[in-house]
Design a protein around this motif. Sequence first.
Motif, short mmCIF file in Angstrom:
data_model
loop_
_atom_site.label_atom_id
_atom_site.label_comp_id
_atom_site.label_asym_id
_atom_site.label_seq_id
_atom_site.Cartn_x
_atom_site.Cartn_y
_atom_site.Cartn_z
N MET A 1 32.32 11.63 0.95
CA MET A 1 33.40 10.78 1.46
C MET A 1 34.19 10.22 0.27
N ASP A 2 35.44 10.51 0.17
CA ASP A 2 36.23 10.10 -0.97
C ASP A 2 36.62 8.63 -0.85
N LEU A 3 37.23 8.14 -1.93
CA LEU A 3 37.58 6.72 -2.00
C LEU A 3 38.59 6.33 -0.94
N ARG A 4 39.57 7.20 -0.66
CA ARG A 4 40.61 6.87 0.33
C ARG A 4 39.99 6.64 1.71
N ALA A 5 39.03 7.50 2.09
CA ALA A 5 38.40 7.34 3.41
C ALA A 5 37.61 6.04 3.47
N GLU A 6 36.91 5.67 2.37
CA GLU A 6 36.16 4.41 2.35
C GLU A 6 37.10 3.21 2.50
N LEU A 7 38.23 3.26 1.78
CA LEU A 7 39.18 2.14 1.86
C LEU A 7 39.81 2.05 3.25
N LEU A 8 40.10 3.18 3.85
CA LEU A 8 40.73 3.17 5.17
C LEU A 8 39.83 2.55 6.23
N LYS A 9 38.50 2.76 6.10
CA LYS A 9 37.58 2.18 7.07
C LYS A 9 37.67 0.66 7.06
N SER A 10 37.64 0.07 5.87
CA SER A 10 37.72 -1.39 5.76
C SER A 10 39.08 -1.90 6.22
N HIS A 115 25.36 -15.03 6.40
CA HIS A 115 26.72 -14.49 6.42
C HIS A 115 26.92 -13.46 5.32
N GLN A 116 26.35 -13.70 4.14
CA GLN A 116 26.46 -12.73 3.05
C GLN A 116 25.71 -11.45 3.38
N ASP A 117 24.54 -11.59 4.02
CA ASP A 117 23.80 -10.39 4.41
C ASP A 117 24.53 -9.61 5.50
N ALA A 118 25.19 -10.36 6.41
CA ALA A 118 25.99 -9.68 7.44
C ALA A 118 27.11 -8.87 6.80
N PHE A 119 27.74 -9.43 5.73
CA PHE A 119 28.78 -8.68 5.01
C PHE A 119 28.21 -7.41 4.40
N ARG A 120 27.01 -7.52 3.81
CA ARG A 120 26.40 -6.33 3.20
C ARG A 120 26.02 -5.30 4.25
N LEU A 121 25.51 -5.78 5.39
CA LEU A 121 25.22 -4.83 6.48
C LEU A 121 26.49 -4.18 7.01
N TRP A 122 27.57 -4.93 7.03
CA TRP A 122 28.87 -4.38 7.45
C TRP A 122 29.31 -3.27 6.49
N CYS A 123 29.12 -3.51 5.18
CA CYS A 123 29.46 -2.48 4.19
C CYS A 123 28.58 -1.25 4.36
N LEU A 124 27.26 -1.49 4.58
CA LEU A 124 26.36 -0.36 4.80
C LEU A 124 26.73 0.41 6.06
N PHE A 125 27.12 -0.32 7.10
CA PHE A 125 27.56 0.33 8.34
C PHE A 125 28.78 1.21 8.08
N ASN A 126 29.76 0.68 7.35
CA ASN A 126 30.97 1.47 7.06
C ASN A 126 30.62 2.73 6.28
N PHE A 127 29.67 2.61 5.36
CA PHE A 127 29.28 3.77 4.55
C PHE A 127 28.60 4.84 5.39
N LEU A 128 27.75 4.42 6.33
CA LEU A 128 26.98 5.38 7.12
C LEU A 128 27.65 5.78 8.43
N ASP A 321 25.55 12.20 -1.07
CA ASP A 321 25.01 13.54 -0.92
C ASP A 321 23.96 13.59 0.19
N LEU A 322 23.08 12.56 0.21
CA LEU A 322 22.06 12.52 1.26
C LEU A 322 22.69 12.36 2.65
N LYS A 323 23.73 11.52 2.69
CA LYS A 323 24.41 11.32 3.97
C LYS A 323 25.03 12.63 4.46
N GLN A 324 25.65 13.35 3.54
CA GLN A 324 26.25 14.63 3.93
C GLN A 324 25.18 15.61 4.40
N LYS A 325 24.03 15.60 3.71
CA LYS A 325 22.95 16.51 4.13
C LYS A 325 22.43 16.12 5.51
#
Length: 624
Positions: A1-10, A115-128, A321-325
């Motif tokens: 997943m390239d940088l543009r796709a990551e930014l677009l999700k947020s 609230h900070q952990d919720a933000f981190r989970l939100w970032c992890l959710f966007n990544f996965l 790479d693991l996510k793609q696999k």
Amino acid sequence: MDLRAELLKSIWYAFTALDVEKSGKVSKSQLKVLSHNLYTVLRIPHDPVALEEHFRDDDDGPVSSQGYMPYLNKYILDKVEEGAFVKENFDELCWTLTAKKNYKPDRNGNSVVSHQDAFRLWCLFNFLSEDKYPLVMVPDEVEYLLKKICTAMNVELNSCELDDYLSQEPQGQGGLTVWQFLDMVNSGRFLRGIEQEAVSMAVEEVYQEVIEDVLKQGYLWKKGQLRRNWSERWFTLKPSVLSYYMSEERKEKKGSIALDKHCCVEVLPDRDGKRCMFCVKTSSRTYEMSASDTRQRQEWTLAIQTAIRLQAEGKKSLHKDLKQKRREQREQREQRKAAKEEETQRLKQLQEEKERKLQELELLKEAQRQAELLLQEEEQRRRQQHEQMQRTLEIQLREAEQARASMQAEMVLKEAEAERQRKRIVELEDMQGRLQEALQQEVKARQDEESVRYAQARLLAEEEEKLKQLMKLKEEQEEYIIKTQMEKQVLKQEMENKNKCLEEAQKQLEEVRVNRQRADQDVMAAQRKLRQASTNVKHWNVQMNRLMHPIEPGDKRTNVSGGGFAGYQPLLSRRDSSLKLKQKVEDKGSDPARDESKENMSNGGNSSLSQPPHADIMTTEPSN
């Protein structure tokens, strides 16, 4: 997943958070503020002219996501450079906008995550999450993330309970949304009896591993290059670099080791009072380090080898790479499942087809048995009919024998009757011949009659045609007679008019005669005057000659008794010819009925013109 796709999700979360009415559109003023903040956190030079030009106030209504994308791509995403900004600050901006509207933690303070952990989970959710909008995370990725968090806390995840929860939770687009995922984590269903601090540490560890690409971190002893002493440092391993800090707060960075495909890691024997040693060799230097135990050394060496392998393969992130696999494995699993379902469906269809054919076979067998029964019944019935028919034929045969005998007797009678009939036929044939001859004669007579009638009809037609011609001639004759009578009346009228004209011309002729006689008298009087004048002229000529030619001695007197000057004769002849020409013109203009009067007038004129020319001399004399 390239940088543009990551930014677009947020950015998608930020845009949907600004869409208060859920109409898919956001006001221009809010988009201006969002764009300005994106310029700031992404460290892109501001372009206020383009911003104001794109979001002019005279544009109609709010802007949809499709209308905002051209500006976002051209002026923001195309200018983003990886490593030039802090990704966490960008995610915090988008999280702040969307959390105000969508994230609803327990107000009683019973939430499992901060609230900070919720933000981190939100970032992890966007990544996965899947690369489809609206963003969802498939159950496999949910289980993977929860297992990572539980593993970081040394807790085993209850997969059965998770499956029950996912089966009960309504899933849109084949997965959970981020808000459903946060509600599930905050419910404490899978993290019972675990302190919030432990959960926070586990979430931070997973966040650093997955989002920040931290393959491993911890304390190691490092040997210095100059002083050659050993110092304890906090090491953080990423796919491209191995950094070390003074402490785990990572506030003071002491250095870093750049990793590439030419680097290697080796295990060293214990020496200098240090054990569990290993070294990292680069193209320029060898770094010696010591772990706390053999297990830690093995983990560090494996992690560093993994980073070097990623660099050799040209990959920047292990978890990408693991996510793609995993995604490819899911797709293959889905394909196998679909193929298995298709095969099951095909086998089911074949089984149904087999059962249907068996049923058809049973029906055919039943039909065959029915047909055999019917055939037997038909054969039995045919035999009975045959026997009955045979008996009937025998009876008919006996009756036929009897009828034959009676028929022979009748034949004898019939032959006699036939002889009589033959004779009668001969007589009838003779009569028929005579009748035919009579009929031919009658036909010939009728043909003659027809020819005669045709000739009569032709004659009648000719006679009728001649009668028509006679009638036409008669009509033409009558028309000609009427026309002749009319012409006769016209001629008669013309005769009367001509007679009237003749009478008028005779009257005019009488008047002309009277005038002529009067003119003759005038002419005679003029002739007398002319003769008198001629005598006077002669006298005066004599006198003039005398006056013009003085008499000399010896001259004789000229004899003038010959009748005047010789020069007057041509004048008289011209006068006479002019009178004749005038008379001819008058004769041409008069009516033919006046020929006799003209002739008389010409005679009278001639008699008058036959007078001596002295009269003309008298009339012309005064003019001379």
